[in-house]
Design a protein around this motif. Structure first.
Motif, PDB file in Angstrom:
ATOM      1  N   SER A   3      -6.846   0.475  -8.941  1.00  0.00           N
ATOM      2  CA  SER A   3      -5.735   1.542  -9.185  1.00  0.00           C
ATOM      3  C   SER A   3      -4.318   0.633  -9.489  1.00  0.00           C
ATOM      4  CB  SER A   3      -5.432   2.473  -8.180  1.00  0.00           C
ATOM      5  OG  SER A   3      -4.050   2.986  -8.226  1.00  0.00           O
ATOM      6  N   LYS A   4      -4.342  -0.550  -8.797  1.00  0.00           N
ATOM      7  CA  LYS A   4      -3.152  -1.503  -8.865  1.00  0.00           C
ATOM      8  C   LYS A   4      -3.515  -2.358 -10.314  1.00  0.00           C
ATOM      9  CE  LYS A   4      -1.672  -5.522  -6.301  1.00  0.00           C
ATOM     10  NZ  LYS A   4      -1.915  -6.249  -4.923  1.00  0.00           N
ATOM     11  N   ALA A   5      -4.589  -2.593 -10.608  1.00  0.00           N
ATOM     12  CA  ALA A   5      -4.903  -3.219 -11.948  1.00  0.00           C
ATOM     13  C   ALA A   5      -4.594  -2.463 -13.219  1.00  0.00           C
ATOM     14  CB  ALA A   5      -6.272  -3.891 -12.082  1.00  0.00           C
ATOM     15  N   ASN A   6      -4.481  -0.973 -12.870  1.00  0.00           N
ATOM     16  CA  ASN A   6      -4.323  -0.224 -14.011  1.00  0.00           C
ATOM     17  C   ASN A   6      -2.759   0.441 -13.882  1.00  0.00           C
ATOM     18  OD1 ASN A   6      -6.881  -0.111 -15.100  1.00  0.00           O
ATOM     19  ND2 ASN A   6      -7.571   1.481 -13.553  1.00  0.00           N
ATOM     20  N   ASN A   7      -2.244  -0.236 -13.081  1.00  0.00           N
ATOM     21  CA  ASN A   7      -0.836   0.071 -12.889  1.00  0.00           C
ATOM     22  C   ASN A   7      -0.708   1.618 -12.320  1.00  0.00           C
ATOM     23  OD1 ASN A   7       0.291  -2.463 -13.233  1.00  0.00           O
ATOM     24  ND2 ASN A   7      -0.005  -1.976 -15.517  1.00  0.00           N
ATOM     25  N   ASP A   8      -1.391   2.042 -11.513  1.00  0.00           N
ATOM     26  CA  ASP A   8      -1.552   3.522 -11.022  1.00  0.00           C
ATOM     27  C   ASP A   8      -0.789   3.384  -9.722  1.00  0.00           C
ATOM     28  OD1 ASP A   8      -2.657   4.376 -13.207  1.00  0.00           O
ATOM     29  OD2 ASP A   8      -4.678   4.440 -12.120  1.00  0.00           O
ATOM     30  N   TYR A  51      -8.320   0.816  -4.604  1.00  0.00           N
ATOM     31  CA  TYR A  51      -7.079   0.293  -4.630  1.00  0.00           C
ATOM     32  C   TYR A  51      -6.800  -0.735  -5.516  1.00  0.00           C
ATOM     33  CZ  TYR A  51      -3.008  -2.362  -2.766  1.00  0.00           C
ATOM     34  OH  TYR A  51      -1.569  -2.897  -2.741  1.00  0.00           O
ATOM     35  N   LYS A  52      -7.516  -1.657  -5.604  1.00  0.00           N
ATOM     36  CA  LYS A  52      -7.536  -2.994  -6.461  1.00  0.00           C
ATOM     37  C   LYS A  52      -7.664  -2.240  -7.892  1.00  0.00           C
ATOM     38  CE  LYS A  52     -10.756  -6.170  -6.616  1.00  0.00           C
ATOM     39  NZ  LYS A  52     -11.686  -7.265  -6.269  1.00  0.00           N
ATOM     40  N   LEU A  74       0.819  -1.326  -0.001  1.00  0.00           N
ATOM     41  CA  LEU A  74      -0.002  -0.117  -0.168  1.00  0.00           C
ATOM     42  C   LEU A  74       1.028   1.278  -0.092  1.00  0.00           C
ATOM     43  CD1 LEU A  74      -2.681   1.664   0.018  1.00  0.00           C
ATOM     44  CD2 LEU A  74      -2.617   1.148   2.611  1.00  0.00           C
ATOM     45  N   PHE A  75       1.611   1.201   1.063  1.00  0.00           N
ATOM     46  CA  PHE A  75       2.694   2.715   1.117  1.00  0.00           C
ATOM     47  C   PHE A  75       3.447   2.887  -0.119  1.00  0.00           C
ATOM     48  CE2 PHE A  75       2.761   1.916   6.001  1.00  0.00           C
ATOM     49  CZ  PHE A  75       1.370   2.606   5.791  1.00  0.00           C
ATOM     50  N   HIS A  76       3.753   1.923  -1.043  1.00  0.00           N
ATOM     51  CA  HIS A  76       4.493   2.119  -2.374  1.00  0.00           C
ATOM     52  C   HIS A  76       3.613   2.057  -3.446  1.00  0.00           C
ATOM     53  CE1 HIS A  76       7.776   0.489   0.419  1.00  0.00           C
ATOM     54  NE2 HIS A  76       8.293   1.464  -0.176  1.00  0.00           N
ATOM     55  N   SER A  77       2.305   2.409  -3.351  1.00  0.00           N
ATOM     56  CA  SER A  77       1.497   2.490  -4.519  1.00  0.00           C
ATOM     57  C   SER A  77       0.969   4.081  -4.493  1.00  0.00           C
ATOM     58  CB  SER A  77       0.099   1.863  -4.088  1.00  0.00           C
ATOM     59  OG  SER A  77      -0.585   2.472  -3.049  1.00  0.00           O
ATOM     60  N   GLU A  96     -14.188   7.574   2.857  1.00  0.00           N
ATOM     61  CA  GLU A  96     -15.093   6.366   2.198  1.00  0.00           C
ATOM     62  C   GLU A  96     -14.587   5.263   3.419  1.00  0.00           C
ATOM     63  OE1 GLU A  96     -16.657   6.796  -0.088  1.00  0.00           O
ATOM     64  OE2 GLU A  96     -16.100   8.567  -0.819  1.00  0.00           O
ATOM     65  N   SER A  97     -15.508   3.973   3.184  1.00  0.00           N
ATOM     66  CA  SER A  97     -15.289   2.919   3.912  1.00  0.00           C
ATOM     67  C   SER A  97     -14.103   1.997   3.420  1.00  0.00           C
ATOM     68  CB  SER A  97     -16.743   1.941   3.533  1.00  0.00           C
ATOM     69  OG  SER A  97     -16.590   1.423   2.281  1.00  0.00           O
ATOM     70  N   GLY A  98     -13.882   1.133   4.158  1.00  0.00           N
ATOM     71  CA  GLY A  98     -12.659   0.373   3.997  1.00  0.00           C
ATOM     72  C   GLY A  98     -12.886  -0.547   2.708  1.00  0.00           C
ATOM     73  N   ALA A  99     -13.983  -1.086   2.261  1.00  0.00           N
ATOM     74  CA  ALA A  99     -14.338  -1.649   1.574  1.00  0.00           C
ATOM     75  C   ALA A  99     -14.371  -1.034  -0.007  1.00  0.00           C
ATOM     76  CB  ALA A  99     -16.141  -2.311   1.439  1.00  0.00           C
ATOM     77  N   TYR A 100     -15.038   0.178   0.048  1.00  0.00           N
ATOM     78  CA  TYR A 100     -14.576   1.158  -0.986  1.00  0.00           C
ATOM     79  C   TYR A 100     -13.375   1.486  -1.221  1.00  0.00           C
ATOM     80  CZ  TYR A 100     -15.137   5.180  -4.103  1.00  0.00           C
ATOM     81  OH  TYR A 100     -14.852   6.065  -5.177  1.00  0.00           O
ATOM     82  N   LEU A 101     -12.432   1.562  -0.213  1.00  0.00           N
ATOM     83  CA  LEU A 101     -11.086   1.898  -0.405  1.00  0.00           C
ATOM     84  C   LEU A 101     -10.291   0.927  -1.213  1.00  0.00           C
ATOM     85  CD1 LEU A 101     -10.251   3.995   2.610  1.00  0.00           C
ATOM     86  CD2 LEU A 101     -10.399   4.948   0.378  1.00  0.00           C
ATOM     87  N   TYR A 102     -10.755  -0.312  -0.806  1.00  0.00           N
ATOM     88  CA  TYR A 102     -10.069  -1.636  -1.218  1.00  0.00           C
ATOM     89  C   TYR A 102     -10.449  -1.761  -2.600  1.00  0.00           C
ATOM     90  CZ  TYR A 102      -8.669  -6.251  -2.358  1.00  0.00           C
ATOM     91  OH  TYR A 102      -8.227  -7.475  -2.804  1.00  0.00           O
ATOM     92  N   GLU A 103     -11.634  -1.600  -3.019  1.00  0.00           N
ATOM     93  CA  GLU A 103     -12.081  -1.585  -4.518  1.00  0.00           C
ATOM     94  C   GLU A 103     -11.349  -0.635  -5.370  1.00  0.00           C
ATOM     95  OE1 GLU A 103     -13.699  -4.192  -5.929  1.00  0.00           O
ATOM     96  OE2 GLU A 103     -13.854  -5.266  -4.015  1.00  0.00           O
TER      97      GLU A 103
END
Length: 71
Positions: free
Chosen positions: A66-71, A63-64, A35-38, A54-61
């Motif tokens: 963003s990660k899939a888009n290599n952001d 984050y996921k 997370l800290f390096h994203s 936002e909720s933890g669930a929203y943040l996770y989605e």
């Protein structure tokens, strides 16, 4: 940034780390490292974007995605 907003960002970060650990089966240190390096963490840490509200669930989605888009 106010102390209150800083604390809310820290709480949101904790919630997101917990979601990453639960959903991806990572250890807490590994989840924090990823997370800290994203780029998403930079966005979460930006009070102007308001992601800390936002909720933890929203943040996770988010984050996921963003990660899939290599952001």
């Amino acid at each position: 940034m106010s102390a209150e907003v800083k604390q809310l960002i820290e709480f949101a970060t904790q919630d997101l780390v917990a979601e990453i650990v639960e959903k991806e089966g990572l250890t807490i240190p590994k989840a924090m490292d990823e997370l800290f390096h994203s780029r998403f963490f930079q966005q979460l840490s930006n009070p102007g974007l308001g992601l800390y509200r936002e909720s933890g669930a929203y943040l996770y989605e988010s984050y996921k995605q963003s990660k899939a888009n290599n952001d």
